[in-house]
Scaffold this motif. Structure first.
Motif, PDB file in Angstrom:
ATOM      1  N   THR A   1      -3.396  -5.178 -10.595  1.00 16.38           N
ATOM      2  CA  THR A   1      -4.355  -6.144 -11.127  1.00 16.38           C
ATOM      3  C   THR A   1      -4.021  -7.564 -10.701  1.00 16.38           C
ATOM      4  O   THR A   1      -4.863  -8.457 -10.831  1.00 16.38           O
ATOM      5  CB  THR A   1      -4.390  -6.094 -12.663  1.00 16.38           C
TER       6      THR A   1
ATOM      7  N   GLU B   1       0.017   3.079  -7.913  1.00 12.47           N
ATOM      8  CA  GLU B   1      -0.960   2.783  -8.967  1.00 12.47           C
ATOM      9  C   GLU B   1      -1.760   1.520  -8.646  1.00 12.47           C
ATOM     10  O   GLU B   1      -1.312   0.661  -7.878  1.00 12.47           O
ATOM     11  CB  GLU B   1      -0.247   2.631 -10.309  1.00 12.47           C
ATOM     12  N   PRO B   2      -2.925   1.375  -9.232  1.00 17.97           N
ATOM     13  CA  PRO B   2      -3.735   0.184  -8.996  1.00 17.97           C
ATOM     14  C   PRO B   2      -3.021  -1.078  -9.465  1.00 17.97           C
ATOM     15  O   PRO B   2      -2.334  -1.078 -10.495  1.00 17.97           O
ATOM     16  CB  PRO B   2      -4.994   0.440  -9.826  1.00 17.97           C
TER      17      PRO B   2
ATOM     18  N   GLU C   1      -9.647  -1.725  -2.948  1.00 18.16           N
ATOM     19  CA  GLU C   1      -9.945  -0.765  -4.015  1.00 18.16           C
ATOM     20  C   GLU C   1      -9.735  -1.337  -5.411  1.00 18.16           C
ATOM     21  O   GLU C   1     -10.494  -1.022  -6.334  1.00 18.16           O
ATOM     22  CB  GLU C   1      -9.080   0.492  -3.832  1.00 18.16           C
ATOM     23  N   ASP C   2      -8.701  -2.164  -5.586  1.00 16.92           N
ATOM     24  CA  ASP C   2      -8.346  -2.640  -6.925  1.00 16.92           C
ATOM     25  C   ASP C   2      -8.888  -4.028  -7.224  1.00 16.92           C
ATOM     26  O   ASP C   2      -9.035  -4.398  -8.378  1.00 16.92           O
ATOM     27  CB  ASP C   2      -6.816  -2.678  -7.100  1.00 16.92           C
TER      28      ASP C   2
ATOM     29  N   ASP D   1       0.823  -1.208   0.000  1.00 14.14           N
ATOM     30  CA  ASP D   1       0.000   0.000   0.000  1.00 14.14           C
ATOM     31  C   ASP D   1       0.859   1.261   0.000  1.00 14.14           C
ATOM     32  O   ASP D   1       0.500   2.263  -0.630  1.00 14.14           O
ATOM     33  CB  ASP D   1      -0.929   0.003   1.211  1.00 14.14           C
TER      34      ASP D   1
ATOM     35  N   HIS E   1      -5.040  -1.943  -1.603  1.00 13.99           N
ATOM     36  CA  HIS E   1      -5.071  -2.449  -2.977  1.00 13.99           C
ATOM     37  C   HIS E   1      -6.150  -3.526  -3.137  1.00 13.99           C
ATOM     38  O   HIS E   1      -6.869  -3.555  -4.143  1.00 13.99           O
ATOM     39  CB  HIS E   1      -3.707  -3.042  -3.358  1.00 13.99           C
TER      40      HIS E   1
END
Length: 308
Positions: free
Chosen positions: A234, A231-232, A257-258, A226, A254
């Protein structure tokens, strides 16, 4: 209900109605009945790696069996919860085979559930990837998992890959292995649930099993995902010798949110097999869980949780 369901629930019911001390005695009795060469092989393995407790029959040390009995006795409800959350037959067969091996040294079930079709982490029936992948590889070692990813999905099937490794010599090999690929960020850091500094604890059996500790000659910076990646994400792949749980705690933002794909090793102790799925579920509900394993039938290792 299928035959694996029946076998699993019969096993769970037997464990649930057996006291912890009796479980220990049953497991030890099964161990004592093994061929001498098999007992020696298992004792050597557990002595080389400190994950599951010591096993030295000649010295009267049966810590590994004691810890297995405790894990089964105290957490059979958690294992049963996980079984109910697993999304396919293969995953349920893996979980049954692991518990059956722990309880009665069943070598046939792990041999039958072992993964032969796909590489570690990358079950192509389940893990779908695109050119927009932003991947954190925790425990990148010499780059073998990244190379496997590129072979399975293509050299252009990512936007960026962050590679974390804690051992300086291995980190140098990692950079060399992946030097010809672009958009790879190499980070000589450990990943946990808080920032700080720890020390490298080498494993004599294999440098791939080096861990972090409070004492040692080599300092290692430790961070959280974190804090370290803005950036996000995947995808998060983690094989970090028992620190996976803390790394996920440090990636809570992450995950919430991601909602990245999570490819997590869950075999470095007796608890991660159930407590890591519990943690993921608490951080972000709706993940679907799968299990795959590629380790030895004598003792199932290389067990990966796919949370998708």
């Amino acid at each position: 209900m299928n035959i694996i369901d029946k076998k699993f629930f019969d096993l769970a019911d037997e464990i649930r109605h057996t006291g912890e001390t009796e479980l220990y005695l049953k497991i030890k009795s099964s161990f004592d009945a093994l061929p001498a060469a098999t007992k020696k092989s298992l004792a050597t393995f557990f002595s080389q790696y400190g994950y599951w407790g010591g096993l030295d029959p000649a010295g009267g040390v049966y810590e590994e069996i004691e810890l297995k009995a405790a894990a089964l006795s105290r957490h059979i409800d958690d294992f049963e919860w996980l079984y109910g959350r697993l999304a396919d037959f293969r995953s349920k067969k893996v979980l049954f085979s692991v518990l059956s091996n722990w309880y009665r040294y069943d070598f046939d079930s792990p041999a039958q559930s072992k993964e032969y079709c796909f590489d570690d982490y990358f079950d192509l029936d389940l893990v779908k990837c695109s050119k927009n992948e932003v991947i954190a590889d925790l425990g990148a070692y010499i780059g073998d998992s990244v190379v496997s990813y590129l072979i399975n999905y293509g050299a252009d099937c990512y936007k960026k890959i962050y590679c974390y490794e804690i051992t300086p010599e291995i980190f140098a090999a990692l950079r060399e292995t992946l030097s010809r690929f672009e958009r790879i960020d190499f980070r000589l850091k450990g990943v946990a649930d808080k920032n700080g500094v720890m020390r490298l604890s080498p494993c004599a059996a294999s440098s791939s099993a080096n861990t972090l500790a409070d004492s040692g000659d080599v300092e290692v910076e430790v961070t959280t995902l974190d804090d370290d990646i803005a950036e996000p994400l995947t995808m998060i792949k983690a094989d970090i010798e028992g620190s996976e749980y803390k790394a996920l705690l440090g990636a809570a933002r992450h995950i919430r949110e991601d909602r990245p794909k999570l490819l997590i090793s869950v075999y470095h102790n007796n608890e991660d097999l159930w407590r890591i799925p519990r943690l993921i579920d608490s951080l972000s509900s709706g993940y679907t869980f799968y299990l795959r394993h590629k380790g030895s039938p004598l003792y199932p290792t290389e067990i990966t949780l796919l949370a998708l």
